[in-house]
Structures are given as structure tokens and as C-alpha cells.
Design an enzyme around this catalytic site. Structure first.
Site, mmCIF file in Angstrom:
data_model
loop_
_atom_site.group_PDB
_atom_site.id
_atom_site.type_symbol
_atom_site.label_atom_id
_atom_site.label_comp_id
_atom_site.label_asym_id
_atom_site.label_seq_id
_atom_site.Cartn_x
_atom_site.Cartn_y
_atom_site.Cartn_z
ATOM 1 C CE1 TYR A 120 -2.986 -3.051 0.286
ATOM 2 C CE2 TYR A 120 -3.348 -2.590 2.604
ATOM 3 C CZ TYR A 120 -3.582 -3.364 1.490
ATOM 4 O OH TYR A 120 -4.426 -4.445 1.594
ATOM 5 C CG HIS A 140 -1.166 -8.809 0.137
ATOM 6 N ND1 HIS A 140 -0.804 -7.491 0.203
ATOM 7 C CD2 HIS A 140 -2.496 -8.808 -0.121
ATOM 8 C CE1 HIS A 140 -1.872 -6.730 -0.006
ATOM 9 N NE2 HIS A 140 -2.901 -7.512 -0.210
ATOM 10 N NE ARG A 171 -12.104 -4.030 -4.656
ATOM 11 C CZ ARG A 171 -12.224 -5.364 -4.626
ATOM 12 N NH1 ARG A 171 -13.399 -5.916 -4.830
ATOM 13 N NH2 ARG A 171 -11.173 -6.121 -4.389
#
Length: 342
Positions: free
Chosen positions: A61, A129, A212
Site C-alpha cells: 500500500y 498477501h 468496495r
């Protein structure tokens, strides 16, 4: 503000987290430009004061800037011992392209770099991840197990892993949590992954539990996406005209229940079981407050069935994201016997 978000066990290995977490990705990347650091630190402090202590980040990120942000926020408030930090490794940039890597040396160097950026001496929950399909999962997990033994990591997890990958990993070192996308309109984990986790005593972390953001504000969200927002190219958002019906039905039921559409969608995830912890992300205090309000929305069995009928798989148009080749459906790894090292 006193803590009013309950805490509970995540998995059966001893990790205790808030019943809802905070996904921090959007503060730094992927959903448009990075947000002002000072505002995001205030939001993180507000979350912790409200009882949301389970913070979700990843080295990818930013890359890297989200972990630094969380490290600063915890340092400023002297809050390290009040939170459970979950971060992840597994992506590396090669020639401008993201690739997944589960090689032991990469696992170790990623962990040490995350510890530095977060400015902590131990990561509470460390996930792979994505799964490197070239490396047997036992090899990746072997290195994660060493990090636990050395005190650099307390608990380990997997993200977007198939049932067989979860079983093989768990045999090397107990998995505390599996993080996959799970929401009213993304339910493919229910067939194999959820039952496997429950059989093995593994907690389930649901990312993108409000679709989302689509299940919060529907077509309005899609219309107002900023340049550089990755959701612009998600197939479901490209099929917004068709998928708006789903949002409208959720909205209509939320109005009947006296809550918001986002709260209803989140409440549905909470009703999947006490072993499920959703981690909705936000960059706005009012949305954060709305999200924790979902914890007090109660649903009857009849309401759950009705809600699920709005977003059955034959009604949702488009894949859940653009990078489905990196999802759990393609996460099986070669047998350990095939491993020759790098």
C-alpha cells in the site's frame, strides 16, 4: 470517547481483536491519491478511541507509505500496546509489474522492512498477501514459522488462499486468520474456504465487506470516482447500470430497518458468525462512525434470506475485480517434493 466496540478471539491461537477492524489501504493508495497524513492520523486515533483496534495494512500500500503512516500514528499517541497490527508481504515490483513472491529470503527481508516502517519490534498478524504458485506453500510457511519463533511475528495468516493451500500451510504452523473478499455480493468463499477455516479453528477476515463502497452508495460512488482510482476498471463497476438494482434493493431494505445501506451490508457480514471480522476501509470520520453503527443492527433469519436474494450470484454482473488471476481460485502451489530452491 470510551470503547464501545466489543473484542473477541480471531481464530484459536490466542489473538484478540476488535469485532470490526479498519482497512487502511485507501488512506495511501489505489482509491485515488493519498489523503493528507495529519487527517489520516486523526482518523486512526479516533478509530482506536472508539474501540476499533485491529488495523489492516500491507507493504504494497503506497507502496510502503501506509505502514509508515500507521507507525507514525501509533508513535504520536503512544498507542502501540492498544492495537493489533496486521500487515502483509508477497508483492514485489519487477519492471513496473506487480509479481507475487513467496521465496523464504523475500519473506524475511519483507518482514524486517515492515518492522522498520511500522517502527515496532513485533507484528501481531503477518499475512502472505497472495500465494506464489511457483513456491510450495510449505516453504513460504517454514520461513513465517521461523519469524514467529524469533519473536518478530506473533500470529500468521494467508490472504486469497484456496482450501487446499490453507490445509497445507496450517500443517506447517497454525494459521490464525485467512483474509478473503467476502460481502453480500461476493460469496464464493462460502463453499469451501469458510468450512475449511471453521474445521481448523482459523478466523476469517472479510475485506471489501461493503463491496468496495458500492453497497454504501451505489451508482453515485461510481460516478464520483477520482482519476487514478483502481475501481474505475473493476468489471462490476463497469457494469454499474445492471448492478444498481442490487444497491437499490439493499437501500430500500435499509430504509425499512432504519439504518444505512452500508450498515445493512456490514451487519450481514457480522451475522455470518463470531469468527468473522470485517475490515471496512474509509478515509472519513463520518463513514467510520457509520460503519461501527453496523454492530448494533440486528437481522432476523428471514431478513438475511431476503437480503441474500438481492445479490445472488446470477444477479451480479462482472468479476469482483480486474486481477482475478491473483485470487484464491488460482492459489494452489506445487508439492513440497518438487522444491529445488531458487
Amino acid at each position: 470517547m470510551s470503547s464501545h466496540v466489543p473484542k473477541g478471539k480471531l481464530g484459536s491461537q490466542g489473538l484478540v481483536v476488535s469485532a470490526q477492524g479498519l482497512g487502511c489501504m485507501g488512506m495511501s493508495c489505489f482509491y485515488g491519491p493519498a489523503k493528507p497524513e495529519a487527517d489520516m492520523i486523526k482518523l486512526i486515533h479516533h478509530a482506536i478511541q472508539s474501540g476499533v483496534t485491529f488495523l489492516d495494512t500491507s507493504d504494497v500500500y503506497g507502496p510502503y507509505t501506509n505502514e509508515i503512516l500507521i507507525g507514525k500514528a501509533l508513535k504520536q499517541g503512544g498507542l502501540r500496546d492498544k492495537v493489533q497490527i496486521a500487515t502483509k508481504f508477497g508483492y514485489q515490483w519487477i519492471d513496473g509489474k506487480l509479481e507475487v513472491c513467496g521465496d523464504p529470503t523475500f519473506v524475511r527481508s519483507s518482514c524486517e522492512a515492515s518492522l522498520k516502517r511500522l517502527d515496532v519490534d513485533c507484528i501481531d498478524l503477518y499475512y502472505a498477501h497472495r500465494i506464489d504458485t511457483r513456491v510450495p506453500i510449505e516453504v513460504t510457511m517454514g520461513e513465517m514459522k521461523k519469524l514467529v519463533q524469533e519473536g518478530k511475528v506473533k500470529y500468521v495468516g494467508l490472504s486469497e488462499a484456496s482450501a487446499s493451500t490453507i490445509r497445507r500451510a496450517h500443517a506447517v504452523h497454525p494459521i490464525t486468520a485467512v483474509q478473503n473478499e467476502w460481502s453480500l455480493w461476493t460469496r464464493d468463499v462460502e463453499d469451501e474456504i469458510v468450512p475449511t477455516c471453521r474445521e481448523l479453528g482459523i478466523g476469517i477476515v472479510s475485506y471489501s465487506p461493503i463491496g468496495r463502497g458500492f453497497l454504501a452508495s451505489g451508482p453515485k460512488l461510481v460516478k464520483n470516482l477520482e482519476d487514478g482510482d483502481a475501481r474505475k476498471v473493476h468489471p462490476r463497476f463497469e457494469n454499474v447500470d445492471h448492478n444498481t438494482t442490487i444497491f437499490e434493493r439493499v437501500q430500500e431494505m435499509a430504509t425499512r430497518k432504519g439504518c444505512t445501506a452500508a450498515q445493512l451490508a456490514l451487519a450481514w457480514v457480522h451475522h455470518q458468525g463470531s469468527d468473522v471480522v470485517p475490515i471496512p476501509g474509509t478515509t472519513k470520520r463520518e463513514n467510520f462512525n457509520e460503519n461501527i453503527g453496523a454492530l448494533s443492527v440486528k437481522l432476523t433469519q428471514g431478513e438475511i434470506v431476503e437480503l441474500e436474494s438481492f445479490a445472488s450470484s446470477d444477479m451480479v454482473r462482472g468479476d469482483r475485480h480486474k486481477w482475478m488471476h491473483m485470487s484464491w481460485k488460482n492459489s494452489d502451489t506445487p508439492p513440497l517434493s518438487s522444491w529445488k530452491g531458487v
